[in-house]
Scaffold this active site. Structure first.
Site, PDB file in Angstrom:
ATOM      1  N   HIS A  36      84.371  55.793  -6.574  1.00 44.06           N
ATOM      2  CA  HIS A  36      85.027  56.135  -5.177  1.00 44.06           C
ATOM      3  C   HIS A  36      86.034  55.277  -4.859  1.00 44.06           C
ATOM      4  O   HIS A  36      85.478  54.024  -4.797  1.00 44.06           O
ATOM      5  CB  HIS A  36      84.078  56.655  -3.905  1.00 44.06           C
ATOM      6  CG  HIS A  36      83.233  57.572  -4.521  1.00 44.06           C
ATOM      7  ND1 HIS A  36      83.362  59.112  -4.201  1.00 44.06           N
ATOM      8  CD2 HIS A  36      81.980  57.798  -4.705  1.00 44.06           C
ATOM      9  CE1 HIS A  36      82.496  59.715  -4.716  1.00 44.06           C
ATOM     10  NE2 HIS A  36      81.506  59.033  -4.863  1.00 44.06           N
TER      11      HIS A  36
ATOM     12  N   ASP B 247      83.444  45.488  -2.258  1.00 42.90           N
ATOM     13  CA  ASP B 247      84.568  45.811  -3.051  1.00 42.90           C
ATOM     14  C   ASP B 247      84.541  45.452  -4.662  1.00 42.90           C
ATOM     15  O   ASP B 247      84.332  44.689  -4.973  1.00 42.90           O
ATOM     16  CB  ASP B 247      85.864  45.398  -2.435  1.00 42.90           C
ATOM     17  CG  ASP B 247      87.132  45.780  -3.094  1.00 42.90           C
ATOM     18  OD1 ASP B 247      87.253  47.210  -3.393  1.00 42.90           O
ATOM     19  OD2 ASP B 247      87.939  44.975  -3.363  1.00 42.90           O
ATOM     20  N   HIS B 248      84.878  46.502  -5.311  1.00 39.73           N
ATOM     21  CA  HIS B 248      84.815  46.429  -6.863  1.00 39.73           C
ATOM     22  C   HIS B 248      83.528  46.223  -7.270  1.00 39.73           C
ATOM     23  O   HIS B 248      83.116  45.353  -8.461  1.00 39.73           O
ATOM     24  CB  HIS B 248      85.881  45.344  -7.457  1.00 39.73           C
ATOM     25  CG  HIS B 248      87.268  46.075  -7.287  1.00 39.73           C
ATOM     26  ND1 HIS B 248      87.970  46.263  -6.342  1.00 39.73           N
ATOM     27  CD2 HIS B 248      88.107  46.419  -8.467  1.00 39.73           C
ATOM     28  CE1 HIS B 248      89.258  46.838  -6.713  1.00 39.73           C
ATOM     29  NE2 HIS B 248      89.200  47.039  -7.930  1.00 39.73           N
TER      30      HIS B 248
ATOM     31  N   HIS C 130      79.551  56.901 -11.226  1.00 42.26           N
ATOM     32  CA  HIS C 130      81.051  57.404 -10.800  1.00 42.26           C
ATOM     33  C   HIS C 130      81.166  56.588  -9.700  1.00 42.26           C
ATOM     34  O   HIS C 130      80.816  55.886  -9.200  1.00 42.26           O
ATOM     35  CB  HIS C 130      80.910  58.926 -10.689  1.00 42.26           C
ATOM     36  CG  HIS C 130      80.155  59.145  -9.311  1.00 42.26           C
ATOM     37  ND1 HIS C 130      78.559  59.242  -9.427  1.00 42.26           N
ATOM     38  CD2 HIS C 130      80.648  59.332  -8.167  1.00 42.26           C
ATOM     39  CE1 HIS C 130      78.385  59.565  -8.014  1.00 42.26           C
ATOM     40  NE2 HIS C 130      79.461  59.634  -7.254  1.00 42.26           N
TER      41      HIS C 130
ATOM     42  N   CYS D 137      76.187  63.972  -9.595  1.00 47.52           N
ATOM     43  CA  CYS D 137      76.320  62.368  -8.988  1.00 47.52           C
ATOM     44  C   CYS D 137      74.926  61.774  -9.434  1.00 47.52           C
ATOM     45  O   CYS D 137      74.947  60.448  -9.315  1.00 47.52           O
ATOM     46  CB  CYS D 137      76.336  62.491  -7.449  1.00 47.52           C
ATOM     47  SG  CYS D 137      77.710  63.550  -7.125  1.00 47.52           S
TER      48      CYS D 137
ATOM     49  N   GLU E 120      84.472  59.236   1.937  1.00 44.17           N
ATOM     50  CA  GLU E 120      83.780  58.837   0.639  1.00 44.17           C
ATOM     51  C   GLU E 120      84.908  59.734  -0.262  1.00 44.17           C
ATOM     52  O   GLU E 120      85.249  59.114  -1.442  1.00 44.17           O
ATOM     53  CB  GLU E 120      82.586  59.726   0.259  1.00 44.17           C
ATOM     54  CG  GLU E 120      81.698  59.400  -1.014  1.00 44.17           C
ATOM     55  CD  GLU E 120      81.004  60.375  -1.296  1.00 44.17           C
ATOM     56  OE1 GLU E 120      81.120  61.505  -1.143  1.00 44.17           O
ATOM     57  OE2 GLU E 120      79.864  59.901  -1.930  1.00 44.17           O
TER      58      GLU E 120
ATOM     59  N   HIS F 188      78.694  54.169  -8.238  1.00 45.33           N
ATOM     60  CA  HIS F 188      77.330  54.033  -8.004  1.00 45.33           C
ATOM     61  C   HIS F 188      76.715  55.242  -8.506  1.00 45.33           C
ATOM     62  O   HIS F 188      77.544  55.966  -9.213  1.00 45.33           O
ATOM     63  CB  HIS F 188      77.262  54.377  -6.188  1.00 45.33           C
ATOM     64  CG  HIS F 188      77.461  55.819  -5.681  1.00 45.33           C
ATOM     65  ND1 HIS F 188      77.060  56.322  -4.641  1.00 45.33           N
ATOM     66  CD2 HIS F 188      78.549  56.530  -6.184  1.00 45.33           C
ATOM     67  CE1 HIS F 188      77.500  57.472  -4.503  1.00 45.33           C
ATOM     68  NE2 HIS F 188      78.515  57.575  -5.205  1.00 45.33           N
TER      69      HIS F 188
END
Ligand SMILES: Nc1nc2c(c(=O)[nH]1)N=C([C@H](O)[C@H](O)COP(=O)(O)OP(=O)(O)OP(=O)(O)O)CN2
Ligand SMILES: [Zn+2]
Length: 148
Positions: free
Chosen positions: A54, A92-93, A52, A46, A137, A27
């Site tokens: 997580h 996810d992904h 980037h 950010c 996070e 994100h």
């Protein structure tokens, strides 16, 4: 006297059960309500245009009566299915900002991610069961949302 140690509490016991699920996503923190300079100022690294990633860890907690027949607040197998539908399939992904329509105009902070998961988990679970969404996070940054 012995009764005060638990044998006489009546039929109703309330329990909390939690299932943990990890997922990976990328994100960028960027608010459409701020200028580019303001975004850089507020979000710093950010706000990098290329984003980037997580490895999020989400704890979903439900609260409810421990059914005296089944011995369960709810079947964890059913909770696992809800988590698959609400967290894994949509998130996810994924690129949260580009793949998840909700974040097209909502900043993908972990606070807002917790609200997103809450709002969808509430719809997937039996009424009044959802108690808390807790998102790690990073190892150091944890957000809790309880629907308030
Ligand atoms: N209130 C919030 N603040 C910040 C959020 C957020 O979601 N809510 N998110 C970010 C960034 O997206 C990012 O997650 C921060 O990562 P980072 O600074 O690398 O994480 P750590 O603090 O755990 O890493 P350090 O090793 O301590 O640098 C920023 N703020
Ligand atoms: Zn981040």
């Amino acid at each position: 006297m012995a009764e005060s140690f638990g044998s006489n509490k009546g039929a109703e016991r309330v329990g909390y059960i939690t299932r943990v699920q990890s997922f990976s996503a990328c994100h960028r923190l960027h608010s459409l309500k701020l200028s580019d300079d303001e975004n850089k100022e507020v979000y710093g690294k950010c706000n990098n245009p290329y984003g980037h990633g997580h490895n999020y860890k989400v704890e979903v907690t439900v609260r409810g009566k421990i059914d005296p027949v089944t011995g369960m607040v709810m079947n964890l197998t059913d909770l696992k299915k809800c988590i698959e539908d609400v967290i894994m399939i949509p998130l996810d992904h994924k690129n949260l900002d580009k793949d998840v329509p909700y974040f097209a105009n909502v900043v993908s902070t972990t606070e807002n991610l917790a609200v997103y998961i809450w709002d969808n988990m509430v719809k997937a679970l039996p009424a009044s069961l959802l108690y808390e969404i807790r998102i790690h996070e990073t190892d150091k940054n944890i957000v809790i949302y309880r629907g308030e």
